[in-house]
Scaffold this motif. Structure first.
Motif, PDB file in Angstrom:
ATOM      1  N   SER A 112      16.745  10.570  13.747  1.00 42.15           N
ATOM      2  CA  SER A 112      16.628  11.457  14.910  1.00 42.15           C
ATOM      3  C   SER A 112      15.333  12.241  14.875  1.00 42.15           C
ATOM      4  CB  SER A 112      17.822  12.422  14.949  1.00 42.15           C
ATOM      5  OG  SER A 112      19.041  11.732  15.031  1.00 42.15           O
ATOM      6  N   MET A 113      14.944  12.728  13.691  1.00 37.74           N
ATOM      7  CA  MET A 113      13.692  13.468  13.579  1.00 37.74           C
ATOM      8  C   MET A 113      12.499  12.572  13.860  1.00 37.74           C
ATOM      9  SD  MET A 113      12.260  16.359  13.070  1.00 37.74           S
ATOM     10  CE  MET A 113      13.398  17.449  12.226  1.00 37.74           C
ATOM     11  N   ALA A 114      12.543  11.329  13.402  1.00 34.25           N
ATOM     12  CA  ALA A 114      11.442  10.395  13.680  1.00 34.25           C
ATOM     13  C   ALA A 114      11.298  10.155  15.181  1.00 34.25           C
ATOM     14  CB  ALA A 114      11.686   9.075  12.943  1.00 34.25           C
ATOM     15  N   ILE A 115      12.419   9.945  15.869  1.00 34.00           N
ATOM     16  CA  ILE A 115      12.380   9.740  17.323  1.00 34.00           C
ATOM     17  C   ILE A 115      11.879  11.002  18.019  1.00 34.00           C
ATOM     18  CG2 ILE A 115      13.835   9.386  19.357  1.00 34.00           C
ATOM     19  CD1 ILE A 115      15.573   7.538  17.639  1.00 34.00           C
ATOM     20  N   ALA A 116      12.337  12.164  17.570  1.00 34.47           N
ATOM     21  CA  ALA A 116      11.916  13.422  18.189  1.00 34.47           C
ATOM     22  C   ALA A 116      10.417  13.635  18.043  1.00 34.47           C
ATOM     23  CB  ALA A 116      12.690  14.589  17.567  1.00 34.47           C
ATOM     24  N   LEU A 117       9.874  13.341  16.865  1.00 28.80           N
ATOM     25  CA  LEU A 117       8.439  13.527  16.640  1.00 28.80           C
ATOM     26  C   LEU A 117       7.618  12.547  17.475  1.00 28.80           C
ATOM     27  CD1 LEU A 117       8.355  14.093  12.773  1.00 28.80           C
ATOM     28  CD2 LEU A 117       7.705  15.743  14.530  1.00 28.80           C
ATOM     29  N   VAL A 118       7.998  11.278  17.475  1.00 23.70           N
ATOM     30  CA  VAL A 118       7.229  10.272  18.214  1.00 23.70           C
ATOM     31  C   VAL A 118       7.259  10.560  19.711  1.00 23.70           C
ATOM     32  CG1 VAL A 118       7.133   7.831  18.842  1.00 23.70           C
ATOM     33  CG2 VAL A 118       7.517   8.483  16.464  1.00 23.70           C
ATOM     34  N   VAL A 119       8.442  10.791  20.259  1.00 23.67           N
ATOM     35  CA  VAL A 119       8.564  11.031  21.695  1.00 23.67           C
ATOM     36  C   VAL A 119       7.933  12.370  22.078  1.00 23.67           C
ATOM     37  CG1 VAL A 119      10.197  11.381  23.588  1.00 23.67           C
ATOM     38  CG2 VAL A 119      10.632   9.612  21.880  1.00 23.67           C
ATOM     39  N   GLY A 120       8.241  13.433  21.321  1.00 22.52           N
ATOM     40  CA  GLY A 120       7.737  14.754  21.668  1.00 22.52           C
ATOM     41  C   GLY A 120       6.223  14.836  21.606  1.00 22.52           C
ATOM     42  N   ILE A 121       5.618  14.308  20.537  1.00 25.91           N
ATOM     43  CA  ILE A 121       4.161  14.361  20.406  1.00 25.91           C
ATOM     44  C   ILE A 121       3.495  13.481  21.461  1.00 25.91           C
ATOM     45  CG2 ILE A 121       2.232  13.752  18.901  1.00 25.91           C
ATOM     46  CD1 ILE A 121       3.962  14.591  16.520  1.00 25.91           C
ATOM     47  N   SER A 122       4.050  12.312  21.734  1.00 24.36           N
ATOM     48  CA  SER A 122       3.456  11.411  22.736  1.00 24.36           C
ATOM     49  C   SER A 122       3.481  12.042  24.124  1.00 24.36           C
ATOM     50  CB  SER A 122       4.209  10.078  22.752  1.00 24.36           C
ATOM     51  OG  SER A 122       4.156   9.454  21.488  1.00 24.36           O
TER      52      SER A 122
END
Length: 341
Positions: A112-122
Protein backbone atom coordinates in the motif's frame (compact mmCIF):
# COMPACT_ATOMS: atom_id res chain seq x y z
CA UNK A 1 27.79 23.63 18.94
CA UNK A 2 28.54 21.79 15.69
CA UNK A 3 25.76 20.21 13.70
CA UNK A 4 27.04 16.68 14.31
CA UNK A 5 27.08 17.24 18.08
CA UNK A 6 23.61 18.77 18.14
CA UNK A 7 22.32 15.88 16.01
CA UNK A 8 23.80 13.37 18.44
CA UNK A 9 22.10 15.10 21.37
CA UNK A 10 18.82 15.15 19.45
CA UNK A 11 19.01 11.43 18.69
CA UNK A 12 19.86 10.66 22.31
CA UNK A 13 16.94 12.78 23.55
CA UNK A 14 14.53 11.00 21.18
CA UNK A 15 15.76 7.59 22.30
CA UNK A 16 15.38 8.54 25.95
CA UNK A 17 11.87 9.88 25.36
CA UNK A 18 10.76 6.74 23.51
CA UNK A 19 10.16 4.67 26.72
CA UNK A 20 8.17 7.58 28.18
CA UNK A 21 5.99 7.73 25.09
CA UNK A 22 5.42 3.97 25.19
CA UNK A 23 4.60 4.11 28.90
CA UNK A 24 2.03 6.86 28.25
CA UNK A 25 0.41 4.88 25.45
CA UNK A 26 0.28 1.65 27.45
CA UNK A 27 -1.24 3.46 30.44
CA UNK A 28 -3.94 5.10 28.31
CA UNK A 29 -4.75 1.77 26.64
CA UNK A 30 -4.95 0.00 30.00
CA UNK A 31 -7.32 2.58 31.48
CA UNK A 32 -9.52 2.94 28.41
CA UNK A 33 -10.06 -0.79 28.11
CA UNK A 34 -11.32 -0.98 31.67
CA UNK A 35 -13.45 2.15 31.29
CA UNK A 36 -15.33 0.91 28.24
CA UNK A 37 -18.57 -1.04 28.75
CA UNK A 38 -18.46 -4.82 28.52
CA UNK A 39 -17.12 -7.73 30.49
CA UNK A 40 -14.54 -10.11 28.98
CA UNK A 41 -15.91 -12.96 31.08
CA UNK A 42 -19.36 -12.50 29.56
CA UNK A 43 -17.76 -12.45 26.10
CA UNK A 44 -16.03 -15.78 26.80
CA UNK A 45 -18.62 -17.67 28.85
CA UNK A 46 -21.78 -16.08 27.53
CA UNK A 47 -24.60 -14.37 29.39
CA UNK A 48 -26.22 -17.61 30.62
CA UNK A 49 -23.25 -18.94 32.58
CA UNK A 50 -23.81 -19.19 36.37
CA UNK A 51 -22.60 -16.23 38.41
CA UNK A 52 -20.40 -18.51 40.53
CA UNK A 53 -18.57 -19.71 37.43
CA UNK A 54 -18.15 -16.14 36.22
CA UNK A 55 -16.76 -14.99 39.56
CA UNK A 56 -14.33 -17.89 39.66
CA UNK A 57 -13.14 -17.08 36.14
CA UNK A 58 -12.73 -13.37 36.98
CA UNK A 59 -10.68 -14.30 40.02
CA UNK A 60 -8.50 -16.60 37.94
CA UNK A 61 -7.88 -13.79 35.46
CA UNK A 62 -7.10 -11.31 38.23
CA UNK A 63 -10.00 -9.01 37.27
CA UNK A 64 -11.24 -8.84 40.87
CA UNK A 65 -7.96 -7.35 42.10
CA UNK A 66 -7.75 -3.58 42.66
CA UNK A 67 -7.07 -1.58 39.51
CA UNK A 68 -3.69 -0.37 40.74
CA UNK A 69 -2.58 -3.95 41.38
CA UNK A 70 -3.68 -5.04 37.89
CA UNK A 71 -1.76 -2.07 36.46
CA UNK A 72 1.44 -2.87 38.34
CA UNK A 73 1.20 -6.51 37.31
CA UNK A 74 0.70 -5.41 33.71
CA UNK A 75 3.74 -3.09 33.79
CA UNK A 76 5.85 -5.82 35.36
CA UNK A 77 4.94 -8.17 32.54
CA UNK A 78 5.83 -5.53 29.93
CA UNK A 79 9.23 -4.98 31.52
CA UNK A 80 9.86 -8.71 31.05
CA UNK A 81 8.62 -8.38 27.43
CA UNK A 82 5.70 -10.63 28.34
CA UNK A 83 2.53 -9.49 26.56
CA UNK A 84 0.39 -12.09 28.29
CA UNK A 85 -2.00 -14.69 26.93
CA UNK A 86 -5.36 -14.41 25.24
CA UNK A 87 -8.43 -15.08 27.34
CA UNK A 88 -10.58 -16.05 24.36
CA UNK A 89 -8.35 -18.44 22.36
CA UNK A 90 -7.49 -21.01 25.04
CA UNK A 91 -4.54 -19.10 26.47
CA UNK A 92 -2.64 -18.49 23.24
CA UNK A 93 0.36 -16.24 23.90
CA UNK A 94 -0.02 -12.75 22.44
CA UNK A 95 3.49 -13.02 20.98
CA UNK A 96 2.34 -16.11 19.06
CA UNK A 97 -0.66 -14.18 17.77
CA UNK A 98 1.62 -11.37 16.60
CA UNK A 99 4.02 -13.80 14.95
CA UNK A 100 1.16 -15.53 13.14
CA UNK A 101 -0.75 -12.49 11.86
CA UNK A 102 1.78 -9.66 11.59
CA UNK A 103 3.40 -10.79 8.27
CA UNK A 104 0.05 -10.34 6.50
CA UNK A 105 -0.21 -6.79 7.85
CA UNK A 106 3.39 -6.01 6.83
CA UNK A 107 2.76 -7.27 3.30
CA UNK A 108 -0.39 -5.18 2.99
CA UNK A 109 1.31 -2.09 4.47
CA UNK A 110 4.42 -2.27 2.27
CA UNK A 111 2.45 -2.75 -0.96
CA UNK A 112 0.00 0.00 0.00
CA UNK A 113 2.82 2.41 0.81
CA UNK A 114 4.53 1.64 -2.51
CA UNK A 115 1.31 2.36 -4.42
CA UNK A 116 0.72 5.53 -2.38
CA UNK A 117 4.22 6.85 -3.10
CA UNK A 118 4.16 6.06 -6.83
CA UNK A 119 0.67 7.44 -7.45
CA UNK A 120 0.97 10.43 -5.09
CA UNK A 121 4.37 11.60 -6.36
CA UNK A 122 3.40 11.08 -10.02
CA UNK A 123 0.15 13.03 -9.73
CA UNK A 124 1.88 15.73 -7.66
CA UNK A 125 4.63 16.20 -10.28
CA UNK A 126 2.14 16.40 -13.16
CA UNK A 127 0.01 18.88 -11.25
CA UNK A 128 2.88 21.16 -10.17
CA UNK A 129 4.67 21.15 -13.53
CA UNK A 130 1.56 22.48 -15.32
CA UNK A 131 0.14 25.17 -12.98
CA UNK A 132 -3.43 26.41 -13.50
CA UNK A 133 -4.06 23.77 -16.13
CA UNK A 134 -6.58 20.96 -16.31
CA UNK A 135 -3.97 18.60 -14.86
CA UNK A 136 -3.37 20.97 -11.94
CA UNK A 137 -7.07 21.20 -11.11
CA UNK A 138 -7.43 17.43 -11.49
CA UNK A 139 -4.46 16.83 -9.20
CA UNK A 140 -5.90 19.08 -6.51
CA UNK A 141 -9.28 17.33 -6.74
CA UNK A 142 -7.55 13.95 -6.56
CA UNK A 143 -5.71 14.95 -3.37
CA UNK A 144 -8.85 16.28 -1.67
CA UNK A 145 -11.09 13.38 -2.68
CA UNK A 146 -8.67 10.59 -1.76
CA UNK A 147 -7.96 12.23 1.59
CA UNK A 148 -11.64 12.75 2.43
CA UNK A 149 -13.26 9.50 1.30
CA UNK A 150 -13.96 6.95 4.08
CA UNK A 151 -11.77 3.92 3.62
CA UNK A 152 -14.35 1.31 4.59
CA UNK A 153 -16.83 2.71 2.05
CA UNK A 154 -14.25 2.73 -0.75
CA UNK A 155 -13.21 -0.79 0.22
CA UNK A 156 -16.76 -2.11 -0.01
CA UNK A 157 -17.27 -0.27 -3.32
CA UNK A 158 -14.07 -1.75 -4.78
CA UNK A 159 -15.14 -5.23 -3.71
CA UNK A 160 -18.61 -4.77 -5.14
CA UNK A 161 -17.31 -3.59 -8.52
CA UNK A 162 -14.11 -5.56 -9.09
CA UNK A 163 -14.75 -8.72 -7.06
CA UNK A 164 -18.52 -9.28 -7.14
CA UNK A 165 -19.76 -7.73 -10.39
CA UNK A 166 -16.71 -8.01 -12.65
CA UNK A 167 -15.14 -11.00 -10.89
CA UNK A 168 -11.61 -9.79 -11.60
CA UNK A 169 -10.25 -10.27 -8.10
CA UNK A 170 -10.89 -12.69 -5.20
CA UNK A 171 -12.84 -11.75 -2.12
CA UNK A 172 -12.07 -12.20 1.57
CA UNK A 173 -8.89 -14.24 1.71
CA UNK A 174 -5.11 -14.02 1.42
CA UNK A 175 -4.38 -17.18 -0.54
CA UNK A 176 -6.57 -19.85 -2.19
CA UNK A 177 -7.23 -22.99 -0.17
CA UNK A 178 -6.74 -25.10 -3.28
CA UNK A 179 -3.00 -24.31 -3.35
CA UNK A 180 -0.36 -24.93 -0.68
CA UNK A 181 0.59 -21.70 1.06
CA UNK A 182 4.17 -20.46 0.59
CA UNK A 183 6.45 -21.79 3.30
CA UNK A 184 9.45 -19.70 4.28
CA UNK A 185 11.26 -17.83 7.07
CA UNK A 186 9.47 -14.46 6.75
CA UNK A 187 5.77 -15.33 6.65
CA UNK A 188 5.41 -12.90 3.72
CA UNK A 189 3.85 -14.91 0.93
CA UNK A 190 5.43 -12.86 -1.86
CA UNK A 191 8.93 -13.10 -0.38
CA UNK A 192 8.66 -16.74 0.67
CA UNK A 193 7.40 -17.81 -2.76
CA UNK A 194 10.36 -16.07 -4.42
CA UNK A 195 12.64 -17.60 -1.79
CA UNK A 196 11.50 -21.08 -2.83
CA UNK A 197 11.49 -20.18 -6.54
CA UNK A 198 7.77 -20.83 -6.97
CA UNK A 199 6.55 -18.18 -9.40
CA UNK A 200 3.02 -19.56 -9.41
CA UNK A 201 2.68 -18.90 -5.69
CA UNK A 202 4.30 -15.47 -6.11
CA UNK A 203 1.86 -14.21 -8.75
CA UNK A 204 -1.06 -15.79 -6.89
CA UNK A 205 -0.05 -13.94 -3.71
CA UNK A 206 0.20 -10.66 -5.66
CA UNK A 207 -3.19 -11.33 -7.25
CA UNK A 208 -4.89 -11.74 -3.86
CA UNK A 209 -2.97 -8.79 -2.42
CA UNK A 210 -3.65 -6.31 -5.21
CA UNK A 211 -7.20 -5.11 -4.46
CA UNK A 212 -6.85 -4.36 -0.71
CA UNK A 213 -3.43 -2.74 -1.15
CA UNK A 214 -4.69 -0.68 -4.10
CA UNK A 215 -7.61 0.59 -2.03
CA UNK A 216 -5.47 1.61 0.92
CA UNK A 217 -2.65 2.95 -1.29
CA UNK A 218 -4.94 5.17 -3.37
CA UNK A 219 -6.50 6.79 -0.32
CA UNK A 220 -3.07 7.44 1.22
CA UNK A 221 -1.63 8.78 -2.05
CA UNK A 222 -3.55 12.04 -1.65
CA UNK A 223 -1.28 12.98 1.27
CA UNK A 224 1.86 12.68 -0.86
CA UNK A 225 0.23 14.37 -3.86
CA UNK A 226 -0.58 17.50 -1.88
CA UNK A 227 2.90 17.70 -0.32
CA UNK A 228 4.74 17.12 -3.60
CA UNK A 229 2.55 19.58 -5.53
CA UNK A 230 2.96 22.44 -3.03
CA UNK A 231 6.70 21.96 -2.51
CA UNK A 232 7.47 21.38 -6.17
CA UNK A 233 5.65 24.57 -7.14
CA UNK A 234 7.79 26.52 -4.69
CA UNK A 235 10.97 24.80 -5.83
CA UNK A 236 10.26 25.52 -9.51
CA UNK A 237 10.35 29.25 -8.65
CA UNK A 238 13.77 28.99 -6.96
CA UNK A 239 16.80 30.81 -8.39
CA UNK A 240 18.82 27.68 -9.16
CA UNK A 241 15.91 26.29 -11.18
CA UNK A 242 15.65 29.51 -13.19
CA UNK A 243 19.40 29.34 -13.76
CA UNK A 244 19.06 25.79 -15.07
CA UNK A 245 16.37 26.94 -17.49
CA UNK A 246 18.55 29.85 -18.61
CA UNK A 247 21.30 27.37 -19.51
CA UNK A 248 18.91 25.73 -21.95
CA UNK A 249 18.28 22.54 -19.98
CA UNK A 250 15.03 20.87 -21.10
CA UNK A 251 12.05 21.48 -18.83
CA UNK A 252 11.55 17.77 -18.18
CA UNK A 253 15.10 17.45 -16.89
CA UNK A 254 14.77 20.65 -14.85
CA UNK A 255 11.71 19.25 -13.07
CA UNK A 256 12.93 15.70 -12.50
CA UNK A 257 16.67 16.21 -11.95
CA UNK A 258 16.82 19.59 -10.24
CA UNK A 259 13.52 20.58 -8.61
CA UNK A 260 11.99 17.23 -7.66
CA UNK A 261 14.99 16.11 -5.60
CA UNK A 262 14.55 18.99 -3.14
CA UNK A 263 10.77 18.85 -3.25
CA UNK A 264 10.85 15.24 -2.01
CA UNK A 265 12.57 16.14 1.28
CA UNK A 266 9.24 16.93 3.04
CA UNK A 267 7.91 13.58 1.79
CA UNK A 268 10.53 11.81 3.89
CA UNK A 269 9.44 13.88 6.89
CA UNK A 270 5.79 12.99 6.47
CA UNK A 271 6.53 9.27 6.05
CA UNK A 272 6.59 8.78 9.82
CA UNK A 273 3.16 10.32 10.29
CA UNK A 274 1.79 8.47 7.27
CA UNK A 275 3.06 5.21 8.73
CA UNK A 276 0.81 5.75 11.75
CA UNK A 277 -2.10 6.47 9.38
CA UNK A 278 -1.19 3.34 7.47
CA UNK A 279 -1.60 1.17 10.57
CA UNK A 280 -4.94 2.80 11.31
CA UNK A 281 -6.03 2.32 7.73
CA UNK A 282 -4.86 -1.28 7.83
CA UNK A 283 -7.44 -2.02 10.52
CA UNK A 284 -10.32 -0.79 8.33
CA UNK A 285 -8.87 -2.42 5.22
CA UNK A 286 -8.29 -5.79 6.85
CA UNK A 287 -11.76 -5.85 8.40
CA UNK A 288 -13.43 -4.74 5.15
CA UNK A 289 -11.52 -7.27 3.01
CA UNK A 290 -11.40 -10.00 5.71
CA UNK A 291 -7.61 -9.88 5.41
CA UNK A 292 -6.08 -12.22 8.04
CA UNK A 293 -3.63 -9.68 9.44
CA UNK A 294 -2.82 -8.44 12.91
CA UNK A 295 -5.12 -5.44 12.62
CA UNK A 296 -8.07 -7.74 11.91
CA UNK A 297 -7.10 -9.84 14.93
CA UNK A 298 -7.06 -6.64 17.00
CA UNK A 299 -10.60 -5.85 15.88
CA UNK A 300 -11.76 -9.31 16.92
CA UNK A 301 -10.03 -8.96 20.31
CA UNK A 302 -11.71 -5.58 20.92
CA UNK A 303 -15.10 -7.09 20.10
CA UNK A 304 -14.50 -9.90 22.62
CA UNK A 305 -12.98 -7.61 25.31
CA UNK A 306 -9.81 -9.68 25.20
CA UNK A 307 -7.73 -7.33 27.38
CA UNK A 308 -4.30 -9.01 27.05
CA UNK A 309 -4.52 -9.35 23.27
CA UNK A 310 -5.73 -5.78 22.73
CA UNK A 311 -3.07 -4.37 25.06
CA UNK A 312 -0.29 -6.46 23.55
CA UNK A 313 -1.10 -5.67 19.92
CA UNK A 314 -1.54 -1.93 20.60
CA UNK A 315 1.75 -1.76 22.50
CA UNK A 316 3.42 -3.60 19.62
CA UNK A 317 1.95 -1.16 17.07
CA UNK A 318 2.90 1.82 19.28
CA UNK A 319 6.50 0.63 19.51
CA UNK A 320 6.68 0.33 15.72
CA UNK A 321 5.27 3.84 15.20
CA UNK A 322 7.64 5.39 17.77
CA UNK A 323 10.71 3.66 16.31
CA UNK A 324 9.66 4.51 12.74
CA UNK A 325 9.19 8.16 13.70
CA UNK A 326 12.66 8.32 15.25
CA UNK A 327 14.23 6.62 12.23
CA UNK A 328 12.51 9.03 9.80
CA UNK A 329 13.66 12.06 11.83
CA UNK A 330 17.25 10.83 11.86
CA UNK A 331 17.19 10.02 8.15
CA UNK A 332 15.70 13.41 7.33
CA UNK A 333 18.35 15.17 9.43
CA UNK A 334 21.15 13.45 7.52
CA UNK A 335 19.56 14.07 4.11
CA UNK A 336 18.74 17.77 4.63
CA UNK A 337 21.79 19.71 5.86
CA UNK A 338 19.63 22.78 6.59
CA UNK A 339 18.02 21.09 9.58
CA UNK A 340 19.40 22.16 12.95
CA UNK A 341 18.60 20.81 16.40
Amino acid sequence: MSRSKSLQYYILARLLLAPLMLWTITTVVFLLLRATPGDPVDAVLGGRAPDSVKQEYRERLGLLDPLWLQYLRYLGSLLRLDLGSSITTQGEAVWDTIQQHFPATVELAVCSMAIALVVGISVGVLSASRPNSFLDVGGRLFGIITYALPLFWVGMLMQLIFAVQLGWFPLGTRFPTSLPTPDGPTGLYTIDSLWSGNLTQFFTALYYLFLPSLTLGLLLSGIFERIVRVNLKQTLRADYVEAARARGIPERRVVLAHALKNALIPVITILGLTFASLLGGAILTEVTFSWPGLANRLYEAISLRDYPTVQGILVFFAAIVVLASIAIDILNAYIDPRIRY
